[in-house]
Design an enzyme around this catalytic site. Structure first.
Site, short mmCIF file in Angstrom:
data_model
loop_
_atom_site.label_atom_id
_atom_site.label_comp_id
_atom_site.label_asym_id
_atom_site.label_seq_id
_atom_site.Cartn_x
_atom_site.Cartn_y
_atom_site.Cartn_z
N ASN A 45 -15.85 3.68 -16.24
CA ASN A 45 -15.29 2.67 -17.14
C ASN A 45 -14.02 2.14 -16.47
OD1 ASN A 45 -14.25 1.16 -19.20
ND2 ASN A 45 -13.85 2.87 -20.59
N LYS A 91 -12.27 -0.31 -17.27
CA LYS A 91 -11.34 -0.93 -18.23
C LYS A 91 -10.85 -2.28 -17.66
CE LYS A 91 -10.40 3.61 -20.02
NZ LYS A 91 -9.51 4.53 -20.71
N HIS A 100 -15.46 2.27 -28.04
CA HIS A 100 -14.42 3.01 -27.29
C HIS A 100 -13.17 3.09 -28.16
CE1 HIS A 100 -11.43 4.03 -24.31
NE2 HIS A 100 -12.43 4.47 -23.56
N GLU A 119 -10.14 2.71 -27.52
CA GLU A 119 -9.18 1.62 -27.31
C GLU A 119 -9.57 0.40 -28.13
OE1 GLU A 119 -9.29 1.74 -23.01
OE2 GLU A 119 -8.32 3.69 -23.11
N GLU A 157 -15.36 11.42 -26.77
CA GLU A 157 -14.09 11.19 -26.08
C GLU A 157 -12.93 11.47 -27.03
OE1 GLU A 157 -14.43 8.42 -22.51
OE2 GLU A 157 -14.19 7.13 -24.25
N GLY A 165 -6.87 9.22 -20.66
CA GLY A 165 -5.77 8.70 -19.85
C GLY A 165 -4.52 9.56 -19.89
N SER A 212 -9.99 12.14 -19.25
CA SER A 212 -9.36 12.77 -18.08
C SER A 212 -10.31 13.62 -17.24
CB SER A 212 -8.13 13.59 -18.52
OG SER A 212 -7.18 12.74 -19.12
P1 PGA Z 1 -9.86 8.53 -18.64
O1 PGA Z 1 -10.63 7.48 -19.58
O2 PGA Z 1 -10.90 9.16 -17.76
O3 PGA Z 1 -8.87 7.71 -17.88
O4 PGA Z 1 -9.22 9.53 -19.54
C1 PGA Z 1 -11.87 7.77 -20.13
C2 PGA Z 1 -12.31 6.64 -21.02
O5 PGA Z 1 -11.45 6.04 -21.69
O6 PGA Z 1 -13.50 6.31 -21.10
#
Ligand code: PGA
Length: 254
Positions: A9, A11, A94, A96, A166, A172, A211
Site C-alpha cells: 500500500n 498510500k 482503510h 486512514e 490492521e 505507521g 508496521s
Molecule cells: P504500515 O501501514 O505498514 O506503514 O504500518 C500499513 C497500512 O496502513 O496498510
C-alpha cells in the site's frame, strides 16, 4: 499449504522516477508462484505506469473506490474505471479513510458491493484504535465492522474477498501487534464469518497490517490464521519489500 498475499500500500507516495526504480527491482526478484500473490497498490494516477512496467507475477490494486457508479461525482474513481485500467484488487475501509474521509461502515459496504459489481477483489480493512484495545473492545469493534458489511451485502460476496486486520495503533508507528495478538483477532474473524458460512470462514484470506517489515513478517506469517500482510512504509523500500517476499517464499517452501 496456505497461500500468502504480500500487498504493497504505497498510500500517497511515489514519483514516476522512484516508481520505475522500485518496480524494476521487484520485477527482478519476484517470480510467479501459485502460493504467493504480490499486489501493488499505487496512487490512482500511477496505475497506468505500473501496469506497463510490471511483470505478470505482480497484480494491481487500487487504494480506494467510489461507492457510486459513473456520473457526476467530481474527483471520484468508479469500479468500472478501475476495471478498465486492469486493476484486480481494491483496498476498502482503510483506517486512514475511515478516520479522515468519513468512510463509515455504511459507505464501506457500498464500496465493497461496487468492487464486486466490477469484478474487483476487495481487501476489506478492519481494526481497533488504541483506546478501543485498552478498553477491551478489540473483538467487538472488529465484529461490528465485518458484520455491517455482511449484513448490508451478502455473505456470498466474501467467497471472493480478502480481509485485512490492521490495528490502528500499529499503522505507521513501528509498533506491531505480536503474532499472538494478531492471531487471536484473525481466528476471531473466522468465527464471526462461521456464523454465516463455514466454508468461507476457513477459506477467506486474512492479512495482517501495521508496521510489517522484513524482521517481523516471518513470525506473523507463520501463524495459522495469518495469510500474508498489507504493507505500508516497508513497501516503499525496495530491499525491505523484497525481503518480506523472500521470507514468505521461504515459509511456503519449508
Ligand atoms: P504500515 O501501514 O505498514 O506503514 O504500518 C500499513 C497500512 O496502513 O496498510
Amino acid at each position: 499449504m496456505k497461500k500468502l498475499f504480500i500487498v504493497a500500500n504505497w498510500k500517497m507516495n511515489g514519483s514516476k522516477k522512484s516508481n520505475e526504480q522500485l518496480i524494476n527491482y521487484i520485477n527482478e526478484k519476484i517470480y510467479e508462484n501459485p502460493n504467493i500473490e504480490v499486489i501493488i497498490c499505487p496512487p490512482f494516477t500511477y496505475l497506468t505506469q505500473i501496469t506497463k512496467l510490471k511483470t505478470k507475477s505482480i497484480k494491481m490494486g487500487a487504494q480506494n473506490i467510489s461507492e457510486s457508479q459513473n456520473g457526476a461525482f467530481t474527483g471520484e474513481i468508479s469500479g468500472s474505471i478501475l476495471q478498465d485500467m486492469s486493476v484486480d484488487y481494491v483496498i476498502i475501509g482503510h483506517s486512514e479513510r475511515r478516520q479522515m474521509y468519513n468512510d463509515t461502515n455504511a459507505v464501506i459496504a457500498q464500496k465493497f458491493e461496487s468492487a464486486h459489481q466490477n469484478n474487483l477483489i476487495p481487501i476489506l480493512c478492519v481494526g481497533e484504535s488504541l483506546n478501543e484495545r485498552k478498553t477491551g473492545k478489540t473483538l467487538s469493534v472488529v465484529e461490528s465492522q465485518i458484520k455491517s458489511v455482511i449484513e448490508s451485502t451478502r455473505i456470498e460476496l466474501f467467497t471472493k474477498s480478502i480481509i485485512a486486520y490492521e490495528p490502528v495503533w500499529a499503522i505507521g508507528t513501528g509498533e506491531t501487534a505480536s503474532p499472538e495478538q494478531a492471531e487471536e483477532v484473525h481466528s476471531n474473524i473466522r468465527s464471526i464469518i462461521e456464523e454465516y458460512d463455514s466454508n468461507i470462514a476457513t477459506s477467506i484470506p486474512i492479512l495482517y497490517g501495521g508496521s510489517v517489515n522484513g524482521a517481523n513478517c516471518k513470525d506473523l506469517f507463520k501463524m495459522n490464521n495469518i495469510n500474508g500482510g498489507l504493507i505500508g512504509g516497508a513497501s516503499l523500500n525496495e530491499e525491505e519489500f523484497v525481503e518480506i517476499y523472500q521470507k514468505a517464499e521461504r515459509l511456503i517452501n519449508e
